[in-house]
Design a protein around this motif. Structure first.
Motif, PDB file in Angstrom:
ATOM      1  N   ASN A 124      42.948  25.097  -6.785  1.00  0.00           N
ATOM      2  CA  ASN A 124      42.160  23.868  -6.671  1.00  0.00           C
ATOM      3  C   ASN A 124      41.855  23.673  -5.188  1.00  0.00           C
ATOM      4  N   GLY A 125      41.277  22.535  -4.848  1.00  0.00           N
ATOM      5  CA  GLY A 125      40.970  22.270  -3.455  1.00  0.00           C
ATOM      6  C   GLY A 125      39.586  22.771  -3.066  1.00  0.00           C
ATOM      7  N   THR A 126      39.308  22.692  -1.759  1.00  0.00           N
ATOM      8  CA  THR A 126      37.978  23.007  -1.233  1.00  0.00           C
ATOM      9  C   THR A 126      38.099  23.895  -0.004  1.00  0.00           C
ATOM     10  N   ARG A 145      36.678  24.839  -5.323  1.00  0.00           N
ATOM     11  CA  ARG A 145      35.321  25.187  -4.901  1.00  0.00           C
ATOM     12  C   ARG A 145      35.340  25.826  -3.519  1.00  0.00           C
ATOM     13  N   ILE A 146      34.506  26.828  -3.370  1.00  0.00           N
ATOM     14  CA  ILE A 146      34.274  27.481  -2.081  1.00  0.00           C
ATOM     15  C   ILE A 146      32.805  27.264  -1.743  1.00  0.00           C
ATOM     16  N   ILE A 147      32.542  26.884  -0.501  1.00  0.00           N
ATOM     17  CA  ILE A 147      31.167  26.647  -0.062  1.00  0.00           C
ATOM     18  C   ILE A 147      30.900  27.540   1.143  1.00  0.00           C
ATOM     19  N   GLU A 182      21.688  28.743 -10.938  1.00  0.00           N
ATOM     20  CA  GLU A 182      21.051  27.761 -10.063  1.00  0.00           C
ATOM     21  C   GLU A 182      21.926  26.506 -10.013  1.00  0.00           C
ATOM     22  N   ILE A 183      21.898  25.815  -8.879  1.00  0.00           N
ATOM     23  CA  ILE A 183      22.643  24.558  -8.820  1.00  0.00           C
ATOM     24  C   ILE A 183      21.849  23.466  -9.537  1.00  0.00           C
ATOM     25  N   ASN A 184      22.565  22.487 -10.055  1.00  0.00           N
ATOM     26  CA  ASN A 184      21.909  21.362 -10.712  1.00  0.00           C
ATOM     27  C   ASN A 184      21.963  20.131  -9.803  1.00  0.00           C
ATOM     28  N   ASP A 185      21.455  19.031 -10.281  1.00  0.00           N
ATOM     29  CA  ASP A 185      21.402  17.814  -9.458  1.00  0.00           C
ATOM     30  C   ASP A 185      22.796  17.326  -9.073  1.00  0.00           C
ATOM     31  N   ALA A 186      23.745  17.461  -9.994  1.00  0.00           N
ATOM     32  CA  ALA A 186      25.115  17.025  -9.700  1.00  0.00           C
ATOM     33  C   ALA A 186      25.731  17.889  -8.598  1.00  0.00           C
ATOM     34  N   ASP A 187      25.481  19.199  -8.650  1.00  0.00           N
ATOM     35  CA  ASP A 187      25.971  20.096  -7.599  1.00  0.00           C
ATOM     36  C   ASP A 187      25.372  19.716  -6.248  1.00  0.00           C
ATOM     37  N   LYS A 189      24.143  16.878  -5.251  1.00  0.00           N
ATOM     38  CA  LYS A 189      24.684  15.599  -4.784  1.00  0.00           C
ATOM     39  C   LYS A 189      26.086  15.784  -4.199  1.00  0.00           C
ATOM     40  N   GLU A 190      26.878  16.602  -4.859  1.00  0.00           N
ATOM     41  CA  GLU A 190      28.237  16.888  -4.392  1.00  0.00           C
ATOM     42  C   GLU A 190      28.212  17.508  -2.996  1.00  0.00           C
ATOM     43  N   LEU A 191      27.329  18.469  -2.785  1.00  0.00           N
ATOM     44  CA  LEU A 191      27.218  19.130  -1.485  1.00  0.00           C
ATOM     45  C   LEU A 191      26.678  18.179  -0.421  1.00  0.00           C
TER      46      LEU A 191
END
Length: 229
Positions: A124-126, A145-147, A182-187, A189-191
């Motif tokens: 978990n975590g970022t 999540r990894i960004i 593809e990312i969605n709107d929720a993704d 917004k999160e970023l």
């Protein structure tokens, strides 16, 4: 906030960490001078203290912390933030292999590039990488999540089980059980909400460049191949 300066010159990692652990019971801000790429700095801290490492750290900086906030002004070696459960490890420079290996929570930020196997077996975590990340990023990833704001190298998401990897740049190749969506709107917004908190101020239109790697199957090692994640 009471500040304590620790000069690591001539001290062993055990001695530096012992000073931290004893002092953090009644102090909450530490600056470590002359770290000289020392390994295991701030290992196992369980108090919500701020630790600034004024220089570069070696292997396992901030390993197994719970609640501490660690800021490294230079670079870090392998495995910064390894197995942390809560807190932050922020590296202003680059880091070696295994950034955030096995983390259960918290946030690891590398402002420049990271080596291979970023986020290996994380639960978990970022993890945020401001530059590029090496091969097998997300190896056996189990959650979180990894960004990646730069590019990601070979075998990205190798044997990913759960979690998501967001990539702004190019993907050299995918590993087993990984697929791109593809990312969605929720993704998006999160970023947009997360990245500025750590000083990554993108133009609004740049968020459209992100795509994500997710598991192809929920059961990659057994069961039906058609059972997608």
């Amino acid at each position: 906030m009471e500040e304590v300066i620790i000069d690591a010159q001539g001290k062993t990692p055990r001695e530096v960490n012992q000073i931290l652990k004893i002092s953090c019971k009644d102090k909450d801000k530490f600056i470590i001078k002359n770290p000289n790429a020392m390994h295991y700095i701030a290992a196992g801290l369980t108090e919500p203290v701020d630790v600034e490492i004024d220089g570069s750290a070696g292997y396992f900086a901030g390993t197994m912390i719970h609640g501490a906030r660690i800021h490294i002004n230079g670079n870090a070696g392998w495995f910064p933030g390894d197995n942390m459960t809560e807190g932050e490890v922020i590296v202003d420079g680059s880091a070696g292999d295994g950034v955030g290996q096995g983390i259960y929570g918290g946030t690891v930020v590398i402002r420049r590039d990271a080596g291979s196997r970023t986020g290996e077996i994380m639960k978990n975590g970022t993890i945020i990488i401001g530059g590029n990340s090496g091969f097998m990023t997300g190896l056996f990833m189990m959650g979180g999540r990894i960004i990646i704001l730069g590019d990601i190298s070979d075998d990205a998401g190798e044997s990913i089980i759960r979690g998501v990897i967001y990539i702004k740049g190019a993907i050299k190749s995918l590993g087993k059980n990984a697929k791109v969506k593809e990312i969605n709107d929720a993704d998006k917004k999160e970023l947009e909400e997360l990245l500025p908190q750590y000083g990554f101020n993108l133009e609004r239109e740049e968020y459209a460049d992100f795509k994500k790697i997710v598991p192809l199957s929920k059961r990659p090692f057994y069961g039906k191949e058609s059972e997608e994640g």
